[in-house]
Design a protein around this motif. Structure first.
Motif, PDB file in Angstrom:
ATOM      1  N   ARG A 266     -39.461  98.976  14.890  1.00  0.00           N
ATOM      2  CA  ARG A 266     -40.647  98.375  15.478  1.00  0.00           C
ATOM      3  C   ARG A 266     -41.934  99.095  15.081  1.00  0.00           C
ATOM      4  O   ARG A 266     -43.033  98.582  15.325  1.00  0.00           O
ATOM      5  CB  ARG A 266     -40.545  98.376  17.001  1.00  0.00           C
ATOM      6  CG  ARG A 266     -39.717  97.230  17.565  1.00  0.00           C
ATOM      7  CD  ARG A 266     -39.934  97.126  19.057  1.00  0.00           C
ATOM      8  NE  ARG A 266     -39.487  95.837  19.563  1.00  0.00           N
ATOM      9  CZ  ARG A 266     -39.600  95.470  20.820  1.00  0.00           C
ATOM     10  NH1 ARG A 266     -40.154  96.277  21.699  1.00  0.00           N
ATOM     11  NH2 ARG A 266     -39.188  94.281  21.213  1.00  0.00           N
ATOM     12  N   ASP A 268     -44.952 100.707  12.867  1.00  0.00           N
ATOM     13  CA  ASP A 268     -45.702 100.326  11.668  1.00  0.00           C
ATOM     14  C   ASP A 268     -45.646 101.491  10.685  1.00  0.00           C
ATOM     15  O   ASP A 268     -46.398 102.464  10.813  1.00  0.00           O
ATOM     16  CB  ASP A 268     -47.146  99.995  12.037  1.00  0.00           C
ATOM     17  CG  ASP A 268     -47.952  99.521  10.833  1.00  0.00           C
ATOM     18  OD1 ASP A 268     -47.382  99.479   9.711  1.00  0.00           O
ATOM     19  OD2 ASP A 268     -49.147  99.220  10.988  1.00  0.00           O
ATOM     20  N   THR A 269     -44.745 101.396   9.720  1.00  0.00           N
ATOM     21  CA  THR A 269     -44.556 102.513   8.791  1.00  0.00           C
ATOM     22  C   THR A 269     -45.662 102.614   7.746  1.00  0.00           C
ATOM     23  O   THR A 269     -45.714 103.594   7.002  1.00  0.00           O
ATOM     24  CB  THR A 269     -43.190 102.384   8.075  1.00  0.00           C
ATOM     25  OG1 THR A 269     -43.114 101.107   7.413  1.00  0.00           O
ATOM     26  CG2 THR A 269     -42.049 102.503   9.070  1.00  0.00           C
ATOM     27  N   GLN A 270     -46.532 101.620   7.662  1.00  0.00           N
ATOM     28  CA  GLN A 270     -47.650 101.706   6.728  1.00  0.00           C
ATOM     29  C   GLN A 270     -48.754 102.619   7.248  1.00  0.00           C
ATOM     30  O   GLN A 270     -49.484 103.222   6.469  1.00  0.00           O
ATOM     31  CB  GLN A 270     -48.217 100.308   6.449  1.00  0.00           C
ATOM     32  CG  GLN A 270     -47.262  99.411   5.659  1.00  0.00           C
ATOM     33  CD  GLN A 270     -47.918  98.113   5.241  1.00  0.00           C
ATOM     34  OE1 GLN A 270     -48.940  97.719   5.785  1.00  0.00           O
ATOM     35  NE2 GLN A 270     -47.327  97.438   4.271  1.00  0.00           N
ATOM     36  N   THR A 271     -48.870 102.706   8.565  1.00  0.00           N
ATOM     37  CA  THR A 271     -49.899 103.563   9.153  1.00  0.00           C
ATOM     38  C   THR A 271     -49.308 104.773   9.866  1.00  0.00           C
ATOM     39  O   THR A 271     -50.052 105.621  10.364  1.00  0.00           O
ATOM     40  CB  THR A 271     -50.752 102.756  10.160  1.00  0.00           C
ATOM     41  OG1 THR A 271     -49.898 102.255  11.197  1.00  0.00           O
ATOM     42  CG2 THR A 271     -51.449 101.602   9.464  1.00  0.00           C
ATOM     43  N   THR A 272     -47.990 104.850   9.935  1.00  0.00           N
ATOM     44  CA  THR A 272     -47.313 105.938  10.646  1.00  0.00           C
ATOM     45  C   THR A 272     -46.309 106.601   9.712  1.00  0.00           C
ATOM     46  O   THR A 272     -45.514 105.924   9.061  1.00  0.00           O
ATOM     47  CB  THR A 272     -46.575 105.408  11.893  1.00  0.00           C
ATOM     48  OG1 THR A 272     -47.500 104.705  12.725  1.00  0.00           O
ATOM     49  CG2 THR A 272     -45.960 106.547  12.681  1.00  0.00           C
TER      50      THR A 272
END
Length: 474
Positions: A266, A268-272
């Protein structure tokens, strides 16, 4: 018709018999299928063919359905192997196996092992046990958390079977006095299966346990874990915090890692920046950096965590908090602005606090960093094809061919979520007894795993016997 077309030929030549139409054999082909393959198939089957162009994805799905389900069962292959009398000959000329369905010309022991693994994957087994006894061996599958016998090979075949497993796992076949660990990467119908192998010397030979990890099964969506909606909402809010520690507890095989994978999906791996340290890495998670521990080269959880903290992480997942050093690093990471998700082996959510205190985590640090603890169990679901409702109003298992006469098919989760409020934090800080923590938790609306099971009982998903079984494990 697939019984007349070898799997290897169908897969490599991209041709798949798919029924009949107007007296002609319908054959699935793809853009990669060569005309020569159709000609050869027409010649070997002596039949009129009607090619039907399908996508690669459709072809792979059809190939898997046609051949995986038709692989010989383990029992029938054992019967065939046991007719062999020269065990030395069985272990000679063992070919490398690229795909478990390419088995037609393999040595009997190889065919036996291939069929055993194929059937295990097909039935959704998590583990395969190969156990020696005085007069025979037993191959057992763990399906839905319970073990059941599959076949009983002659005792004389055991050493040959173990040796074949060791060869595939790059283990020392001459060493039979010490435990060994290995790994096998297999393919079944194009699906990658990661197999973790463990051997253990026993009184009558070596025991072998194969842990099967289906790389394509992937992690579940959080909504499919079986949490009550209010529990899922509360747990999701904990996972969205910027820092602190969130624990998932339960016995081995209770689905703790799957729960964490589902929650990570769940984010957001683009910002985290999400990093994990696991033993082993069970599934590949896109967009997430995963590290596997390796005790042989002193790559421990603690050492990996120290390195991860230098990788600018936002969220850290720890496969298991096993020792004081790992627990202390997790606490320090949460104090420095990281969200730490981890699993811990305890019987319930409240006892996780006691376990961390036993690991010499200072109470004031634990009370200020711990956000919440999710306790969980997996309970078996009744087979809908044969379940029976009793005079007591509850549904009970019966058993039928659809569920291998077990009465159950599949599993779901039962959960309890301990969220720390000010009173519970003060109690932890003061080192109050576990019973005091339970009383405080009850005052916040805390529902135990046993209470959570009531929703599965009321709708006939599971049986009272199953609820009693998992409640006894707490």
């Amino acid at each position: 018709m697939t019984q007349h077309v070898p799997y290897a030929f169908a897969r490599t030549q991209r041709v798949l018999p798919a029924g009949e139409r107007d007296g002609s054999l319908l054959v699935w082909v793809t853009e990669r299928t060569l005309p020569a393959a159709i000609t050869e198939l027409r010649r070997s089957l002596a039949s009129d063919l009607t090619p039907l162009l399908v996508t690669d994805a459709q072809f792979e799905e059809g190939l898997r359905a046609a051949y995986v389900d038709s692989v010989s069962g383990a029992a029938s292959v054992v019967d065939e192997v046991e007719n062999e009398v020269d065990l030395d000959r069985l272990m000679q000329d063992i070919p490398d196996v690229e795909d478990l369905l390419d088995e037609a010309d393999d040595a009997p022991i190889v065919r036996m092992l291939n069929a055993t693994c194929s059937q295990a994957v097909r039935e959704g087994a998590s583990d395969v046990h190969v156990e020696p006894f005085e007069s025979h061996s037993v191959v057992r599958y763990r399906v839905d958390g319970t073990l059941r016998d599959v076949v009983r090979p002659r005792r004389a075949l055991h050493a040959a079977l173990v040796s074949r497993i060791k060869i595939m796992a790059n283990m020392d076949i001459a060493e039979k006095r010490l435990p060994q660990d290995g790994r096998i990467m297999l393919r079944l119908g194009g699906r990658p299966i990661d197999v973790r192998v463990s051997t253990l010397p026993a009184a009558h030979g070596e025991r072998v346990v194969l842990r099967l990890l289906d790389k394509e099964r992937g992690s579940l969506a959080p909504e499919k874990l079986g949490m009550a909606p209010e529990t899922l909402d509360a747990f999701s809010s904990l996972v969205r915090q910027s820092h602190g520690i969130v624990l998932v507890t339960g016995p081995t095989g209770s689905g703790k890692t799957t729960t964490l994978y589902a929650m990570l999906s769940r984010l957001d791996t683009q910002t985290t920046n999400v990093l994990t340290v696991e033993d082993p890495i069970e599934y590949d998670l896109p967009g997430i950096g995963q590290t596997q521990v390796n005790p042989r080269i002193e790559m421990t959880f603690a050492r990996a965590l120290r390195a991860i903290l230098r990788q600018d992480p936002d969220v850290i997942m720890i496969g298991e908090v096993r020792d004081r050093e790992t627990a202390q690093i997790a606490v320090q990471a949460s104090l420095t602005g990281h969200l730490v998700l981890a699993t811990l082996h305890t019987n319930d959510a409240v006892s996780a606090v006691t376990r961390l205190l036993d690991m010499e985590i200072e109470p004031f640090l634990l009370s200020s960093t711990l956000l919440g603890v999710l306790g969980q169990r997996l309970l078996r679901k009744l087979c809908t094809a044969c379940r029976e409702q009793g005079d007591d109003g509850f549904w009970h298992p019966k058993g039928c061919p659809a569920c291998s006469n077990s009465g159950y098919a599949g599993r779901t989760g039962a959960y309890e979520l301990l969220r720390l409020d000010e009173r519970i934090r003060n109690a932890i800080h003061a080192r109050e007894a576990e019973s005091a923590l339970r009383a405080l938790a009850a005052g916040t609306g805390f529902r135990s795993i046993r209470q959570d099971c009531e929703r599965w009982l009321s709708d006939g998903t599971t049986s009272l016997e199953e609820v009693t079984r998992i409640s006894r494990e707490q």
